[in-house]
Design an enzyme around this catalytic site. Structure first.
Site, PDB file in Angstrom:
ATOM      1  N   SER A 197      40.927  23.703  23.224  1.00 43.30           N
ATOM      2  CA  SER A 197      40.856  22.715  24.297  1.00 43.30           C
ATOM      3  C   SER A 197      41.997  22.940  25.271  1.00 43.30           C
ATOM      4  O   SER A 197      43.096  23.331  24.875  1.00 43.30           O
ATOM      5  CB  SER A 197      40.952  21.290  23.750  1.00 43.30           C
ATOM      6  OG  SER A 197      41.030  20.346  24.816  1.00 43.30           O
ATOM      7  N   TYR A 199      44.883  14.662  18.855  1.00 37.53           N
ATOM      8  CA  TYR A 199      43.759  15.579  19.074  1.00 37.53           C
ATOM      9  C   TYR A 199      44.232  16.941  19.559  1.00 37.53           C
ATOM     10  O   TYR A 199      43.800  17.976  19.054  1.00 37.53           O
ATOM     11  CB  TYR A 199      42.784  14.974  20.082  1.00 37.53           C
ATOM     12  CG  TYR A 199      41.632  15.888  20.434  1.00 37.53           C
ATOM     13  CD1 TYR A 199      40.535  16.007  19.595  1.00 37.53           C
ATOM     14  CD2 TYR A 199      41.642  16.632  21.624  1.00 37.53           C
ATOM     15  CE1 TYR A 199      39.472  16.837  19.915  1.00 37.53           C
ATOM     16  CE2 TYR A 199      40.590  17.462  21.954  1.00 37.53           C
ATOM     17  CZ  TYR A 199      39.508  17.569  21.100  1.00 37.53           C
ATOM     18  OH  TYR A 199      38.469  18.403  21.420  1.00 37.53           O
TER      19      TYR A 199
END
Length: 256
Positions: free
Chosen positions: A145, A158
């Protein structure tokens, strides 16, 4: 239908919606026999039916990858059985995204996010690599990500899991490359499904102002990169994280 993945078999975790679904559909469109996997059987069945209606090959395997080695091994075993004993490509896509700030993150949330986002793909990869090596090789694609490298508020938990997956990508490339198994990753940026015509702009659009792309990406953009990494065209690509983020992390963003 293309043929870049002709005669290949693939397992895509978390592929009942969004990016995972787009990857599964793109793989099937390029000739792969795809296993769609996720917790929701109804959504998974719809994805499989859509792939088959378009002329592709797909099956659904229900799986709750909770981080236990047993759950990952079970999915690997069922995948090999369904595919006749050979798995060529694994896409570690499944993940969860609760985003509380650090000071509001309890231990149960921390453990769940790491279990799903890191432990599950770790043990699933360990379960499929020996078979890939025995059958002549394979390809593993992890999902990273952009916020693993470009921080956002409330993203610590995250983003740290995605940083772990990008680090594992490089470590696994070194470990498994000599066995014939290539390991790479795709790092999506702000990715949204196409909005209905006339709808209000999504808040994610603000994050992409001033980037080379100038707007958000769609799941298909990530799927195209995954197809390339899974194909023989990327045979000399090992340990690489491919940014599919519209230039968000690699180019200075100048606010208008």
């Amino acid at each position: 239908m293309g043929e870049r993945l002709r005669n290949k078999t693939a397992l895509v975790t978390g592929s009942t919606s969004n990016i995972g679904r787009a990857i599964a559909e793109a793989f099937a469109a390029e000739g792969a026999h795809v296993l769609v996997s996720g917790r929701n059987r109804e959504r998974g069945t719809r994805v499989v039916e859509g792939i088959r209606a378009a002329g592709g090959r797909a099956d659904f395997l229900a799986a709750d990858l909770d981080g236990s080695a047993a759950a990952s091994r079970d999915l690997a075993d069922r995948a090999r059985e369904t595919l006749g004993g050979r798995l060529d490509v694994l896409v570690n896509n499944a993940g969860v995204y609760p985003a509380p700030p650090t000071l509001a993150t309890d231990e149960a949330t921390f453990e769940r996010v790491y279990a799903v986002n890191v432990k599950a793909p770790f043990f699933l990869t360990a379960a499929v690599v020996p078979g890939m090596a025995e059958s002549g090789g394979g390809a593993i694609i992890n999902l990273g990500s952009w916020i693993a490298r470009l921080a956002v508020p409330s993203g610590a938990l995250y983003s740290s899991t995605k940083g772990a997956m990008e680090t594992l990508t490089r470590a696994w490339a070194a470990e498994f490359g000599p066995m014939g198994v290539r390991v790479n990753a795709v790092s999506p940026g702000v990715i949204l499904s196409p909005a209905p015509a006339g709808g209000a702009p999504h808040p994610g659009e603000v994050m992409m102002k001033g980037t080379p792309a100038g707007g958000v990406g769609t799941p298909d953009a990530v799927a195209h990169a995954a197809v390339w990494l899974a194909s023989d065209e990327a045979a000399f690509v090992h340990g690489t994280v491919v940014d599919v983020d519209g230039g968000r992390t690699g180019v200075a963003v100048i606010a208008a």
